[in-house]
Write a protein that holds these residues in place. Structure first.
Motif, PDB file in Angstrom:
ATOM      1  N   ALA A 162       5.436  28.218 -25.931  1.00  0.00           N
ATOM      2  CA  ALA A 162       5.969  27.325 -27.024  1.00  0.00           C
ATOM      3  C   ALA A 162       7.250  27.583 -27.202  1.00  0.00           C
ATOM      4  CB  ALA A 162       5.095  27.413 -28.336  1.00  0.00           C
ATOM      5  N   HIS A 163       8.161  26.688 -28.112  1.00  0.00           N
ATOM      6  CA  HIS A 163       9.474  27.002 -28.469  1.00  0.00           C
ATOM      7  C   HIS A 163       9.520  26.666 -29.761  1.00  0.00           C
ATOM      8  CE1 HIS A 163      10.166  26.759 -24.046  1.00  0.00           C
ATOM      9  NE2 HIS A 163       9.520  25.577 -24.094  1.00  0.00           N
ATOM     10  N   PRO A 164      10.606  27.173 -30.594  1.00  0.00           N
ATOM     11  CA  PRO A 164      10.718  27.196 -31.889  1.00  0.00           C
ATOM     12  C   PRO A 164      11.766  26.160 -32.300  1.00  0.00           C
ATOM     13  CG  PRO A 164      12.381  28.670 -31.022  1.00  0.00           C
ATOM     14  CD  PRO A 164      11.490  28.308 -29.863  1.00  0.00           C
ATOM     15  N   GLY A 165      11.199  24.632 -31.634  1.00  0.00           N
ATOM     16  CA  GLY A 165      11.742  23.566 -31.839  1.00  0.00           C
ATOM     17  C   GLY A 165      11.460  22.623 -30.675  1.00  0.00           C
ATOM     18  N   GLU A 166      11.971  21.367 -30.605  1.00  0.00           N
ATOM     19  CA  GLU A 166      11.753  20.500 -29.820  1.00  0.00           C
ATOM     20  C   GLU A 166      12.285  20.740 -28.337  1.00  0.00           C
ATOM     21  OE1 GLU A 166      12.823  19.809 -32.913  1.00  0.00           O
ATOM     22  OE2 GLU A 166      11.056  18.834 -33.652  1.00  0.00           O
ATOM     23  N   GLU A 167      11.557  20.232 -27.253  1.00  0.00           N
ATOM     24  CA  GLU A 167      11.986  20.034 -25.842  1.00  0.00           C
ATOM     25  C   GLU A 167      11.946  18.779 -25.307  1.00  0.00           C
ATOM     26  OE1 GLU A 167      11.087  21.904 -21.541  1.00  0.00           O
ATOM     27  OE2 GLU A 167       9.621  22.593 -23.141  1.00  0.00           O
ATOM     28  N   ILE A 168      12.919  18.475 -24.779  1.00  0.00           N
ATOM     29  CA  ILE A 168      12.876  17.121 -23.774  1.00  0.00           C
ATOM     30  C   ILE A 168      13.025  17.689 -22.304  1.00  0.00           C
ATOM     31  CG2 ILE A 168      14.008  15.033 -23.219  1.00  0.00           C
ATOM     32  CD1 ILE A 168      15.110  15.100 -26.251  1.00  0.00           C
ATOM     33  N   ALA A 169      12.080  17.503 -21.717  1.00  0.00           N
ATOM     34  CA  ALA A 169      12.036  17.769 -20.247  1.00  0.00           C
ATOM     35  C   ALA A 169      12.466  16.670 -19.315  1.00  0.00           C
ATOM     36  CB  ALA A 169      10.682  18.564 -19.837  1.00  0.00           C
ATOM     37  N   HIS A 170      13.440  16.876 -18.454  1.00  0.00           N
ATOM     38  CA  HIS A 170      13.676  15.671 -17.625  1.00  0.00           C
ATOM     39  C   HIS A 170      13.519  16.006 -16.146  1.00  0.00           C
ATOM     40  CE1 HIS A 170      15.603  11.923 -16.213  1.00  0.00           C
ATOM     41  NE2 HIS A 170      16.497  12.639 -15.295  1.00  0.00           N
ATOM     42  N   VAL A 171      12.491  15.483 -15.338  1.00  0.00           N
ATOM     43  CA  VAL A 171      12.386  15.939 -14.163  1.00  0.00           C
ATOM     44  C   VAL A 171      13.691  15.290 -13.280  1.00  0.00           C
ATOM     45  CG1 VAL A 171      10.693  15.842 -12.143  1.00  0.00           C
ATOM     46  CG2 VAL A 171       9.921  15.943 -14.206  1.00  0.00           C
ATOM     47  N   LEU A 172      14.258  16.296 -12.674  1.00  0.00           N
ATOM     48  CA  LEU A 172      15.364  15.847 -11.805  1.00  0.00           C
ATOM     49  C   LEU A 172      14.992  15.524 -10.170  1.00  0.00           C
ATOM     50  CD1 LEU A 172      17.861  18.873 -12.830  1.00  0.00           C
ATOM     51  CD2 LEU A 172      17.864  16.368 -13.378  1.00  0.00           C
ATOM     52  N   GLN A 173      13.897  16.404  -9.827  1.00  0.00           N
ATOM     53  CA  GLN A 173      13.380  16.257  -8.394  1.00  0.00           C
ATOM     54  C   GLN A 173      11.845  17.020  -8.271  1.00  0.00           C
ATOM     55  OE1 GLN A 173      16.326  18.798  -6.272  1.00  0.00           O
ATOM     56  NE2 GLN A 173      14.753  19.825  -5.300  1.00  0.00           N
ATOM     57  N   GLY A 174      11.393  16.351  -7.415  1.00  0.00           N
ATOM     58  CA  GLY A 174       9.917  16.646  -7.218  1.00  0.00           C
ATOM     59  C   GLY A 174       9.032  16.128  -8.144  1.00  0.00           C
ATOM     60  N   SER A 175       7.818  16.573  -8.225  1.00  0.00           N
ATOM     61  CA  SER A 175       6.725  16.125  -9.192  1.00  0.00           C
ATOM     62  C   SER A 175       6.193  17.653  -9.989  1.00  0.00           C
ATOM     63  CB  SER A 175       5.671  15.736  -8.482  1.00  0.00           C
ATOM     64  OG  SER A 175       5.913  14.625  -7.583  1.00  0.00           O
ATOM     65  N   LEU A 176       6.271  17.514 -11.432  1.00  0.00           N
ATOM     66  CA  LEU A 176       5.692  18.465 -12.372  1.00  0.00           C
ATOM     67  C   LEU A 176       4.605  17.786 -13.010  1.00  0.00           C
ATOM     68  CD1 LEU A 176       9.201  19.988 -13.333  1.00  0.00           C
ATOM     69  CD2 LEU A 176       7.449  21.099 -11.933  1.00  0.00           C
ATOM     70  N   GLU A 177       3.626  18.862 -13.221  1.00  0.00           N
ATOM     71  CA  GLU A 177       2.383  18.384 -14.042  1.00  0.00           C
ATOM     72  C   GLU A 177       2.580  19.203 -15.565  1.00  0.00           C
ATOM     73  OE1 GLU A 177      -2.069  18.194 -13.018  1.00  0.00           O
ATOM     74  OE2 GLU A 177      -1.408  20.212 -13.791  1.00  0.00           O
ATOM     75  N   TYR A 178       2.525  18.592 -16.667  1.00  0.00           N
ATOM     76  CA  TYR A 178       2.836  19.199 -17.806  1.00  0.00           C
ATOM     77  C   TYR A 178       1.228  19.093 -18.504  1.00  0.00           C
ATOM     78  CZ  TYR A 178       7.688  18.744 -17.041  1.00  0.00           C
ATOM     79  OH  TYR A 178       9.087  18.991 -16.491  1.00  0.00           O
ATOM     80  N   GLN A 179       0.998  19.915 -19.293  1.00  0.00           N
ATOM     81  CA  GLN A 179      -0.152  19.927 -20.153  1.00  0.00           C
ATOM     82  C   GLN A 179       0.164  20.394 -21.513  1.00  0.00           C
ATOM     83  OE1 GLN A 179      -3.830  21.610 -19.017  1.00  0.00           O
ATOM     84  NE2 GLN A 179      -4.911  20.664 -20.701  1.00  0.00           N
ATOM     85  N   LEU A 180       0.305  19.482 -22.575  1.00  0.00           N
ATOM     86  CA  LEU A 180       0.466  19.684 -23.929  1.00  0.00           C
ATOM     87  C   LEU A 180      -0.693  19.865 -24.749  1.00  0.00           C
ATOM     88  CD1 LEU A 180       3.203  18.284 -22.566  1.00  0.00           C
ATOM     89  CD2 LEU A 180       3.583  17.559 -24.860  1.00  0.00           C
ATOM     90  N   GLY A 181      -0.703  21.057 -25.270  1.00  0.00           N
ATOM     91  CA  GLY A 181      -1.861  21.135 -26.192  1.00  0.00           C
ATOM     92  C   GLY A 181      -3.292  20.926 -25.426  1.00  0.00           C
ATOM     93  N   ASP A 182      -4.153  20.314 -26.143  1.00  0.00           N
ATOM     94  CA  ASP A 182      -5.606  19.961 -25.510  1.00  0.00           C
ATOM     95  C   ASP A 182      -5.426  18.616 -25.105  1.00  0.00           C
ATOM     96  OD1 ASP A 182      -6.409  22.366 -26.301  1.00  0.00           O
ATOM     97  OD2 ASP A 182      -7.059  21.464 -28.579  1.00  0.00           O
ATOM     98  N   GLN A 183      -4.227  17.961 -24.705  1.00  0.00           N
ATOM     99  CA  GLN A 183      -4.376  16.704 -24.022  1.00  0.00           C
ATOM    100  C   GLN A 183      -4.450  16.951 -22.514  1.00  0.00           C
ATOM    101  OE1 GLN A 183      -0.383  14.742 -24.948  1.00  0.00           O
ATOM    102  NE2 GLN A 183      -0.554  15.544 -27.085  1.00  0.00           N
ATOM    103  N   PRO A 184      -4.805  15.624 -21.945  1.00  0.00           N
ATOM    104  CA  PRO A 184      -5.104  15.673 -20.383  1.00  0.00           C
ATOM    105  C   PRO A 184      -3.557  15.972 -19.768  1.00  0.00           C
ATOM    106  CG  PRO A 184      -6.044  13.859 -21.424  1.00  0.00           C
ATOM    107  CD  PRO A 184      -5.280  14.547 -22.511  1.00  0.00           C
ATOM    108  N   PRO A 185      -3.601  16.590 -18.740  1.00  0.00           N
ATOM    109  CA  PRO A 185      -2.253  16.809 -18.192  1.00  0.00           C
ATOM    110  C   PRO A 185      -1.640  15.300 -17.675  1.00  0.00           C
ATOM    111  CG  PRO A 185      -4.059  18.043 -17.054  1.00  0.00           C
ATOM    112  CD  PRO A 185      -4.735  17.035 -17.942  1.00  0.00           C
ATOM    113  N   VAL A 186      -0.313  15.329 -17.853  1.00  0.00           N
ATOM    114  CA  VAL A 186       0.651  14.199 -17.332  1.00  0.00           C
ATOM    115  C   VAL A 186       1.498  14.760 -16.006  1.00  0.00           C
ATOM    116  CG1 VAL A 186       2.114  14.641 -19.088  1.00  0.00           C
ATOM    117  CG2 VAL A 186       1.935  12.577 -17.854  1.00  0.00           C
ATOM    118  N   THR A 187       1.552  13.983 -15.072  1.00  0.00           N
ATOM    119  CA  THR A 187       2.453  14.240 -13.955  1.00  0.00           C
ATOM    120  C   THR A 187       3.640  13.341 -13.915  1.00  0.00           C
ATOM    121  OG1 THR A 187       0.491  14.958 -12.400  1.00  0.00           O
ATOM    122  CG2 THR A 187       2.484  14.471 -11.424  1.00  0.00           C
ATOM    123  N   LEU A 188       4.806  13.925 -13.891  1.00  0.00           N
ATOM    124  CA  LEU A 188       6.273  13.408 -13.902  1.00  0.00           C
ATOM    125  C   LEU A 188       6.679  13.568 -12.535  1.00  0.00           C
ATOM    126  CD1 LEU A 188       7.386  14.173 -17.549  1.00  0.00           C
ATOM    127  CD2 LEU A 188       6.054  12.381 -16.845  1.00  0.00           C
TER     128      LEU A 188
END
Length: 133
Positions: free
Chosen positions: A64-90
């Motif tokens: 976790a981080h002590p504030g907000e994060e904005i993640a922008h995918v520059l190349q490739g494919s990344l799967e993120y899982q936030l809390g208990d939510q289903p994973p999302v691939t960007l």
């Protein structure tokens, strides 16, 4: 005598470098480059921007981080899982907002290198990354 001083200096530099590297160690296959860090006009907050490169299959465990994060995918494919939510691939060109304190993980699910530009608005002086359960 000069050789002994040189050897001592070389060992000292090597030890300092190892200490610095271990203090900033990443998960295997993940490489972080700090780009910008500066105070914001909001009291007690700072903006930080980093580039994170993920080798194929690399995984950043829950944190976790002590504030907000904005993640922008520059190349490739990344799967993120936030809390208990289903994973999302960007994929390249897509972004994700991660609320303050939300435990999350990221994994390179593509066949090559994946990279993200992470922008943080965080509490100044706090550790940027905190392991999460």
């Amino acid at each position: 005598m000069h050789l002994a001083k040189f050897a001592t200096a070389a060992i000292t530099v090597a030890c300092l470098a190892a200490t610095f590297h271990n203090a900033h160690a990443q998960a295997p296959g993940i490489h972080r480059a700090d780009l910008v860090r500066d105070e914001l006009s909001v009291a007690g907050k700072e903006g930080i921007q980093v580039r994170v490169d993920f080798e194929p299959g690399a995984f950043a465990p829950r944190h976790a981080h002590p504030g907000e994060e904005i993640a922008h995918v520059l190349q490739g494919s990344l799967e993120y899982q936030l809390g208990d939510q289903p994973p999302v691939t960007l994929k390249a060109g897509e972004s994700l907002f991660i609320p303050a304190g939300t435990p999350h993980s990221a994994r390179n699910v593509g066949g090559g290198l994946a990279s993200e530009l992470a922008t943080y608005i965080v509490t100044k002086g706090s550790p940027l990354v905190v392991p999460a359960k």
